[in-house]
Design a protein around this motif. Structure first.
Motif, PDB file in Angstrom:
ATOM      1  N   LYS A  94     -26.869  31.335  37.409  1.00  0.00           N
ATOM      2  CA  LYS A  94     -26.595  30.496  35.643  1.00  0.00           C
ATOM      3  C   LYS A  94     -25.793  31.364  35.311  1.00  0.00           C
ATOM      4  O   LYS A  94     -25.505  31.683  34.227  1.00  0.00           O
ATOM      5  CB  LYS A  94     -28.343  31.129  35.371  1.00  0.00           C
ATOM      6  CG  LYS A  94     -29.675  30.562  34.961  1.00  0.00           C
ATOM      7  CD  LYS A  94     -30.699  31.114  34.368  1.00  0.00           C
ATOM      8  CE  LYS A  94     -31.362  30.012  34.631  1.00  0.00           C
ATOM      9  NZ  LYS A  94     -32.873  29.910  33.606  1.00  0.00           N
ATOM     10  N   MET A  95     -25.048  32.505  35.637  1.00  0.00           N
ATOM     11  CA  MET A  95     -23.787  32.905  35.173  1.00  0.00           C
ATOM     12  C   MET A  95     -22.143  32.303  35.644  1.00  0.00           C
ATOM     13  O   MET A  95     -21.666  32.018  36.628  1.00  0.00           O
ATOM     14  CB  MET A  95     -23.146  34.326  35.467  1.00  0.00           C
ATOM     15  CG  MET A  95     -22.529  35.288  34.893  1.00  0.00           C
ATOM     16  SD  MET A  95     -22.475  37.109  35.819  1.00  0.00           S
ATOM     17  CE  MET A  95     -23.532  37.325  35.798  1.00  0.00           C
ATOM     18  N   PRO A  96     -21.516  31.801  34.221  1.00  0.00           N
ATOM     19  CA  PRO A  96     -20.124  31.105  34.635  1.00  0.00           C
ATOM     20  C   PRO A  96     -18.946  32.164  35.512  1.00  0.00           C
ATOM     21  O   PRO A  96     -19.064  32.817  34.776  1.00  0.00           O
ATOM     22  CB  PRO A  96     -19.969  30.396  32.987  1.00  0.00           C
ATOM     23  CG  PRO A  96     -20.599  31.387  32.274  1.00  0.00           C
ATOM     24  CD  PRO A  96     -22.011  32.164  33.104  1.00  0.00           C
ATOM     25  N   LEU A  97     -18.556  31.090  35.860  1.00  0.00           N
ATOM     26  CA  LEU A  97     -17.080  31.376  36.174  1.00  0.00           C
ATOM     27  C   LEU A  97     -16.130  30.714  35.576  1.00  0.00           C
ATOM     28  O   LEU A  97     -15.867  29.663  35.920  1.00  0.00           O
ATOM     29  CB  LEU A  97     -16.974  32.067  37.579  1.00  0.00           C
ATOM     30  CG  LEU A  97     -15.564  32.498  38.376  1.00  0.00           C
ATOM     31  CD1 LEU A  97     -15.439  33.780  38.334  1.00  0.00           C
ATOM     32  CD2 LEU A  97     -15.029  32.352  40.374  1.00  0.00           C
ATOM     33  N   LEU A  98     -15.057  32.224  35.030  1.00  0.00           N
ATOM     34  CA  LEU A  98     -13.936  31.862  34.634  1.00  0.00           C
ATOM     35  C   LEU A  98     -12.929  31.771  35.534  1.00  0.00           C
ATOM     36  O   LEU A  98     -12.781  32.950  36.140  1.00  0.00           O
ATOM     37  CB  LEU A  98     -13.729  32.599  33.309  1.00  0.00           C
ATOM     38  CG  LEU A  98     -14.194  31.583  32.198  1.00  0.00           C
ATOM     39  CD1 LEU A  98     -13.714  32.379  30.742  1.00  0.00           C
ATOM     40  CD2 LEU A  98     -14.610  30.076  31.829  1.00  0.00           C
TER      41      LEU A  98
END
Length: 350
Positions: A94-98
């Protein structure tokens, strides 16, 4: 927010300082450990951002991600092939990565690595980094410029507005939303500007001379940059995309008025934001910006039926000057791209 920054060269600490200056809690991790060696619980910045800012040094990737709400990957593109599988295995679904910058198709490569997870957070690709930066000491970074705007796209594409709002909250710059992550891969000005500067100043680089980068963006080098830009723009148009010009990129990075490229270079130098060009042959201007920039354009152009003779010539000459293969891009090896547009729009295995 709680932000994990993965990468501690120059851009990672600069982004950490910028995010911390805006009230966010930042953990900084160096994949090799060298980037955080000698650092404690803060980073000092000078230049466009001045001050001393708190951060947490994470000794492991897992420690960096613990408690984070979002992660920023800020390492050279040539490190992505080895690092993305480690991040994919460790990052909570559930953690977004940029990814900054989204060189070649690195966001899609990361998406493919997590295809078996089913529903998960989106992955974002930025056209370039939140700041320019030079590392002066373990705990000191110089930030010549904070960008006014950085294009952003996401996988799946519909998630881009939410990630753009998050990136603006973290770093302050505007995030114009791009249709898909192919656009920021083409929009970054560095591959063109850096490759031409390296080509025109190779003897200075080889002799480790100090040379002022922006003052040496001459009319002649500017003409070559414009020729490469025209070919890149034609490729983007064939893909149904429109990318910002080199002049617009320099304007966003430095704030100087839009003009001919050589005039903008002189204006940047006069504003006090100039930097010296590279002084070693292993410069990222060639080892990163050519394989993951110009050579990526050629890879895509071959599949789109677009001729790029000037770009092809520059890559060939740089390969001769540097005596190495500058076309291999390991990020593309594991991608099944029969339906590239569908994967960019909808993701893989979601």
């Amino acid at each position: 927010m709680n932000l994990a920054i993965l990468g501690a060269g120059a851009i990672g600490p600069a982004a950490a300082a910028l995010a911390a200056s805006r009230g966010h809690a930042v953990a900084l991790w160096s994949p090799s450990g060298r980037g955080t060696a000698g650092m404690t619980d803060h980073i000092e910045a000078e230049g466009a951002l001045t001050g001393r800012f708190s951060l947490r040094i994470a000794m492991t990737l897992e420690a960096a991600l613990e408690g984070a709400e979002v992660a920023l990957l800020a390492v050279p593109a040539y490190a992505h092939a080895a690092l993305l599988p480690r991040i994919a295995a460790a990052m909570p679904p559930k953690m977004p990565l940029l990814i900054a910058p989204a060189a070649a198709l690195s966001p899609l490569a990361f998406e493919a690595l997590r295809a078996g997870l089913g529903p998960r957070a989106p992955v974002g690709g930025l056209a370039t980094t939140p700041t320019t930066a030079r590392r002066l000491a373990p705990g000191l970074v110089r930030i010549p410029a904070i960008r006014a705007a950085v294009d952003l796209a996401a996988i799946p594409a519909a998630a881009a507005p939410g990630l753009a709002a998050m990136a603006t909250d973290l770093f302050g710059h505007e995030c114009p939303v791009a249709p898909d992550v192919l656009q920021p891969a083409l929009a970054n000005a560095n591959p063109i500007i850096h490759a031409v500067l390296a080509l025109a100043n190779v003897t200075r680089i080889e002799r480790a001379e100090a040379w002022p980068q922006y003052e040496l963006m001459t009319e002649a080098s500017g003409r070559l940059m414009q020729a490469l830009q025209a070919e890149r723009d034609a490729l983007a148009a064939r893909c149904g995309l429109r990318v910002i010009s080199l002049a617009e990129s320099l304007h966003r990075a430095s704030g100087v008025p839009r003009a001919a490229l050589h005039a903008m270079g002189l204006a940047i130098a006069a504003s006090g934001r100039s930097v010296n060009g590279p002084a070693a042959m292993d410069t990222r201007y060639v080892t990163e910006d050519v394989p993951f920039g110009l050579s990526f354009y050629l890879w895509l152009a071959a599949r789109q039926g677009v001729a790029m003779p000037a770009t092809e010539s520059v890559v060939t000459v740089l390969e001769s000057l540097w005596g190495r293969d500058l076309r291999r891009n390991a990020l593309l090896d594991g991608l099944a791209l029969e339906d590239l547009s569908g994967a960019l729009r909808d993701g893989i295995g979601r």
